[in-house]
Design an enzyme around this catalytic site. Sequence first.
Site, PDB file in Angstrom:
ATOM      1  CB  SER A 127      39.802  45.166  36.388  1.00  0.00           C
ATOM      2  OG  SER A 127      39.579  44.103  37.018  1.00  0.00           O
ATOM      3  CE1 TYR A 151      45.231  44.306  34.244  1.00  0.00           C
ATOM      4  CE2 TYR A 151      43.780  42.859  35.890  1.00  0.00           C
ATOM      5  CZ  TYR A 151      43.741  43.649  34.692  1.00  0.00           C
ATOM      6  OH  TYR A 151      42.635  44.077  34.293  1.00  0.00           O
ATOM      7  CE  LYS A 155      43.519  47.580  34.017  1.00  0.00           C
ATOM      8  NZ  LYS A 155      43.642  48.104  32.820  1.00  0.00           N
TER       9      LYS A 155
END
Length: 340
Positions: A127, A151, A155
């Site tokens: 992302s 989050y 990643k």
Amino acid sequence: MAAQTILVTGGAGYIGSHTCVQLLAAGHDVVVVDNLSNSSTVALDRVADIAGRSVAFHEVDLRDRVALAEVFDDHDVDRVVHFAGLKAVGESVEIPVAYYDNNIVGTVNLLNAMADHEVFDLVFSSSCTVYGEPEVVPITEDAPIGAVSPYGRTKLYIEELLRDAAAADKRWRTVLLRYFNPVGAHPSGTIGEDPTGIPNNLMPYAMQVAIGRLERLRVFGGDYDTPDGTCIRDYIHVVDLADAHLAALGALDRIEGCEAVNVGTGTGSSVLEVVAAASNAVGADIPHDVVDRRPGDVPCVFADTGRAESLLRWSARLDLADMCRDHWNWQRQNPAGYGS
Ligand code: NAD
Ligand code: UD1
């Protein structure tokens, strides 16, 4: 790329289901592994309706090593696209351990299962959140990385894990796709994004206001240092994004090790521009108020798309009007998502 067997983790989800359609259309056989924690098999039924043939589906959690190994035993997998993960930024702040467990442990298990079965080709869903607050836009892949939420850190850590794996064993070939803001739906309107509860993201929220499920859209912040005062993002049509996965699978033959690639259009749109485009697609004004800034939002994020063009030989074809038209088409046909 000749037809292959592609294992798709998280293939029942929003981006995964659209990618399955494109993979099937390109002649590949598709094996989906999904625990259905944020999706439904209805999506896969509809994928089969669109594509005219179905995927092989295994309801398996990536953290279940035994079940995952059985999937690899059952299929002669050539390459893997890894979407499966939890993705809500706010929730990740509240339950970080669950995010690390699901996203990191799931990925470690996947890599072990792949290596045990001599599969070393992987496309991973990363992302643009890994860039945190960018100093320069458009953002190139060489910009400093440093995520700001649990989050985002999952990643980031998975990216590092894949880089380390590739450095240690030259058989690993990995493309890290850093998505910007995926929106839209398949033009059939039969598959699309089906957020649980009240959506956090702009487009699904705006469309739920348009369909009457929510009353008014709040535009978070009108005093940013941008032309109209609202934040700028790089929205990308989910069908273009799905095609980027096919391009990345093909590019695995041309790369060594691990490569990060931005997947955006290279064009930034403000929140008010999105609201205007969405209203245009809907054919009615989407009621909205400009309110306080949302903590954590950065003013302006859009992609430099040069590496996607050179390495993947891919660029986005669809624009904001296409995204809004197709998102609305999905929302209108499925006012309550897959539960309609
Ligand atoms: P999604 O929630 O619709 O799809 C993810 C799928 O993975 C779901 O079907 C879910 O049931 C499954 N899953 C989750 N954990 C699993 C596990 N442990 N085992 C097996 N299946 C599991 O999300 P999406 O929007 O399609 O996103 C796909 C990927 O792209 C995610 O990794 C997400 O972080 C990443 N991403 C998404 C966006 C976005 O805006 N949608 C942006 C950047 C990156
Ligand atoms: C968010 C995540 C990002 C994730 C992406 C996935 C944060 C900080 N970032 O990106 O990690 O990859 O979703 O889709 O959460 N907005 C409104 N009103 C709304 C909702 C949003 O004005 O009701 C604005 C936001 O302030 C932002 C823009 O719309 O400026 C886009 O928001 P959103 O769709 O949530 O995406 P991001 O914040 O860019």
